[in-house]
Design a protein around this motif. Structure first.
Motif, short mmCIF file in Angstrom:
data_model
loop_
_atom_site.label_atom_id
_atom_site.label_comp_id
_atom_site.label_asym_id
_atom_site.label_seq_id
_atom_site.Cartn_x
_atom_site.Cartn_y
_atom_site.Cartn_z
N GLN A 38 39.74 42.14 41.04
CA GLN A 38 40.68 41.04 41.25
C GLN A 38 40.69 40.54 42.70
O GLN A 38 41.32 39.53 43.01
CB GLN A 38 42.08 41.43 40.82
CG GLN A 38 42.79 42.46 41.66
CD GLN A 38 44.21 42.72 41.18
OE1 GLN A 38 44.81 41.87 40.50
NE2 GLN A 38 44.76 43.87 41.52
N GLN A 39 39.96 41.22 43.59
CA GLN A 39 39.81 40.73 44.96
C GLN A 39 39.02 39.42 44.99
O GLN A 39 39.12 38.65 45.94
CB GLN A 39 39.07 41.76 45.82
CG GLN A 39 37.64 42.02 45.36
CD GLN A 39 36.90 43.05 46.18
OE1 GLN A 39 36.61 42.81 47.34
NE2 GLN A 39 36.61 44.20 45.57
N PHE A 40 38.24 39.18 43.90
CA PHE A 40 37.43 37.96 43.85
C PHE A 40 38.25 36.82 43.25
O PHE A 40 39.17 37.03 42.46
CB PHE A 40 36.17 38.21 43.03
CG PHE A 40 35.32 39.35 43.53
CD1 PHE A 40 34.65 39.25 44.75
CD2 PHE A 40 35.21 40.53 42.81
CE1 PHE A 40 33.87 40.30 45.22
CE2 PHE A 40 34.44 41.58 43.27
CZ PHE A 40 33.77 41.47 44.48
N GLU A 41 37.90 35.61 43.63
CA GLU A 41 38.66 34.43 43.20
C GLU A 41 38.64 34.26 41.69
O GLU A 41 39.62 33.86 41.08
CB GLU A 41 38.09 33.18 43.88
CG GLU A 41 38.85 31.91 43.55
CD GLU A 41 38.32 30.71 44.30
OE1 GLU A 41 38.64 29.58 43.89
OE2 GLU A 41 37.57 30.90 45.28
N GLN A 42 37.51 34.60 41.07
CA GLN A 42 37.33 34.43 39.62
C GLN A 42 37.29 35.80 38.96
O GLN A 42 36.54 36.69 39.39
CB GLN A 42 36.03 33.67 39.34
CG GLN A 42 35.82 33.28 37.90
CD GLN A 42 34.56 32.42 37.74
OE1 GLN A 42 33.96 31.99 38.73
NE2 GLN A 42 34.16 32.17 36.50
N LEU A 43 38.11 36.02 37.93
CA LEU A 43 38.17 37.30 37.24
C LEU A 43 37.98 37.05 35.75
O LEU A 43 38.92 36.66 35.04
CB LEU A 43 39.50 38.00 37.51
CG LEU A 43 39.69 39.42 36.93
CD1 LEU A 43 38.61 40.36 37.44
CD2 LEU A 43 41.08 39.96 37.29
#
Length: 330
Positions: free
Chosen positions: A108-113
């Motif tokens: 979830q650290q990434f913009e897209q999950l």
């Protein structure tokens, strides 16, 4: 096969299962019961009661696989995310997605999950999605309702994101060696160069540990195994009586596999009215209901490499009872 879709908020379901042909599945069941030894497919473990019993099994003190794999995932999910970068997560046999939360926490650290759970039960995917949406604001879920084979053949377009196919719980152990190789080949064909495959494996260990895990002191595994017969009664109108059978699980050391049996205690016949068939059972014979292979790590890595799945890293617990293998398509 035509897939139909339905949208519910951020959840999209893709139905790959066609209406079950009871006549065809019945023929397959009877074929197994006419073999020597008799066999019943593990698919019949999982009616509503069977699924609930399996959830109880996962909490048993003797049944270490679920607990051990969860501990490994809790420790290494951030490292997995660091290796792969942002990726679409596709999980085969997702169930309640409980262990998957460790990976979702890391990604979830990434913009897209993006998460693609695969299960034969739409209700359990919807149940899990409802809870996941409450925990992960950026989460998008596309549920594939079908078998592993159907899902691998109908994976949605991941766009520019790499994909990580996830197969936890050492479910691979339920496949024969030939079916395992076939599954690896299908997996490789469904992935692009640079995509990842994360695999959970139960390792070979002492018979005492393994047999205790499948013969728990509370009798939950025995109830799970015997419930298969009740499921067959409901589905095909059969008249199995569970008192005529007893659960037994042994570790076949040469084959490196747990074998679950239902031992017949008395000679009797069982009728299948909907299939217009009667099957005779002899006292002393057994029905093989499941195998669960346990793996030697190096040999399994060689098998993966032969299918173009190169090991990136292996993680395990302190006792080397269970392993997670991250591979990449080369």
């Amino acid at each position: 096969m035509t897939a139909s879709t339905t949208q519910a908020g951020q959840l999209k379901l893709v139905y790959l299962l066609e209406k079950e042909d009871l006549e065809e599945t019945g023929k397959q069941l009877l074929q197994g019961l006419r073999e020597t030894p008799k066999t019943i497919s593990p698919r019949y473990f999982y009616d509503v009661k069977g699924s609930a019993l399996f959830e109880q099994i996962c909490e048993l003190p003797e049944y270490y696989p679920t607990r051990t794999e969860a501990e490994i995932l809790k420790t290494v999910s951030s490292e997995i995310a660091a290796i792969t970068g942002n990726a679409e997560l596709v999980e085969l046999g997702s169930g309640s997605s409980t262990k998957t939360r460790f990976l979702l926490d890391a990604y979830q650290q990434f913009e897209q999950l993006d998460y693609v759970p695969v299960d034969v039960s739409a209700s359990i995917v919807e149940f899990a999605a409802e809870r996941l949406f409450q925990e992960y604001e950026t989460l998008s879920i596309t549920g594939l309702i079908g078998t592993y084979e159907q899902a691998i053949a109908h994976l949605p377009d991941a766009g520019d994101l790499p994909r990580m196919l996830i197969f936890l719980g050492s479910t691979l152990g339920n496949f024969s060696a030939a079916d395992s190789d076939r599954f690896f080949k299908q997996t490789r064909q469904s992935l692009r160069t640079g995509d990842y495959f994360l695999l959970g494996l139960d390792r070979h260990k002492s018979s005492d540990i393994l047999e205790a895990a499948y013969n728990d002191s509370q009798g939950i595994t025995a109830a799970f195994n015997l419930n298969m017969l009740e499921h067959l009664n409901d589905r095909y109108g059969a008249n199995f009586e569970t008192r005529n059978f007893r659960h037994r699980a042994i570790y076949n050391v040469p084959k490196r596999q747990i074998e679950m049996h239902l031992d017949c205690l008395a000679t009797h016949t069982v009728t299948f009215p909907s299939l217009d068939t009667t099957i005779e059972f002899q006292g002393g014979e057994s029905i093989l209901t499941e195998i669960s292979r346990k793996f030697e790590l190096e040999q399994l890595q060689d098998n993966l490499a032969m299918q173009g799945l190169k090991t990136v890293k292996v993680w395990g617990d302190r006792r080397d009872w269970f392993s997670l293998i991250l591979t990449q398509v080369v």
